[in-house]
Design an enzyme around this catalytic site. Sequence first.
Site, PDB file in Angstrom:
ATOM      1  N   GLU A 194      28.146  20.697  -4.111  1.00 36.78           N
ATOM      2  CA  GLU A 194      27.049  21.387  -4.800  1.00 36.78           C
ATOM      3  C   GLU A 194      27.237  21.390  -6.312  1.00 36.78           C
ATOM      4  O   GLU A 194      26.602  22.169  -7.028  1.00 36.78           O
ATOM      5  CB  GLU A 194      26.948  22.834  -4.289  1.00 36.78           C
TER       6      GLU A 194
ATOM      7  N   ASP B 103      27.177  24.333 -10.925  1.00 30.45           N
ATOM      8  CA  ASP B 103      27.121  24.292  -9.469  1.00 30.45           C
ATOM      9  C   ASP B 103      26.260  25.436  -8.949  1.00 30.45           C
ATOM     10  O   ASP B 103      25.859  26.329  -9.692  1.00 30.45           O
ATOM     11  CB  ASP B 103      28.516  24.266  -8.833  1.00 30.45           C
ATOM     12  N   ILE B 104      25.946  25.355  -7.669  1.00 24.71           N
ATOM     13  CA  ILE B 104      25.046  26.312  -7.034  1.00 24.71           C
ATOM     14  C   ILE B 104      25.849  27.537  -6.601  1.00 24.71           C
ATOM     15  O   ILE B 104      26.878  27.413  -5.913  1.00 24.71           O
ATOM     16  CB  ILE B 104      24.355  25.669  -5.820  1.00 24.71           C
TER      17      ILE B 104
END
Length: 319
Positions: free
Chosen positions: A236, A193-194
């Site tokens: 995300e 994920d970001i």
Amino acid sequence: MPAQFDINELHWLLDIVQSIDVGVVVMDRDYRIEVWNSFMENHSGIGSDEAARKSLFELFPEIEPNWFKKKVETAVMLGTRAFTIWEQRPNLVHFKSYQPITGLADEMYQNVTILPLRSTSSITDHVCLIIYDVTGVAINKRQLESANTQLRELALRDGLTGLLNRRYWEECLEREFARHMRYQSPGSLVMFDIDHFKRFNDTYGHQLGDEVIREVARITKQLARETDFAGRYGGEEFVVMLPDTAIEGAMQFAERLRHAVERLKIEHMDEVLKVTISLGVTELHEGMTTHQELIEVADKALYQSKEKGRNCTTQAEAP
């Protein structure tokens, strides 16, 4: 002596044949032309006088003789009609398409009927070809199939990123897990994920957040193989299933992906924003009983990357 095909007695029938919007060709048993209607003249550019008594194969070298003769001889032997359809063979002869409505086909699509003709003495001494222009039908069907394919594709993909949506991605993972269980083939999962994504949304707005997600997805698609299953798992968070890939290969992929995202620069106003991701990597092993376990193990490794300070890759511990 076989009865002859008497054109004089059928002049009224030939008038009808000339006016209909299908190709009509009558051949003797040596495939020499005896009737050649206006449809054939208009589309071939060959007049009836020029076509008379010439071999069909001389006029249309694109017809494969062995295949065509076998089809004709079978129809003659059985005394029944034979057919070719555009879905199996787009055309028998190469005529240009002149349908302005479609404009999507260079050549005419054709259905063809092969009709044995019996003389008054019940001898089949001629064969009739009826050639139908089905270009409009064919193009419409192709367009419909293409549209349906696109709709199915859209239904399987995430609207923002173009990656597989979560539902379909999990179906792919489940099938891959079943393949592993049956054949003991290797496979690995990368989940990432970001980092600090909420900060992007809170500071710069959701439009900028969406752009960050799209850019990360674009890089993921560039690095993933055609055989890999890359999806947006939610928000995300992303997942990439790597079939036939052991943990070493998956770690290499994950690090390439991490470095590629780290090099990403997103310009916003007067700022250049940097993006990083955290990743967890695991592989299929015999102790797993469901595909959900694979996700859980990868997610745990991803959480460990977060605890380590983010922008890193963690390999799940061996069971």
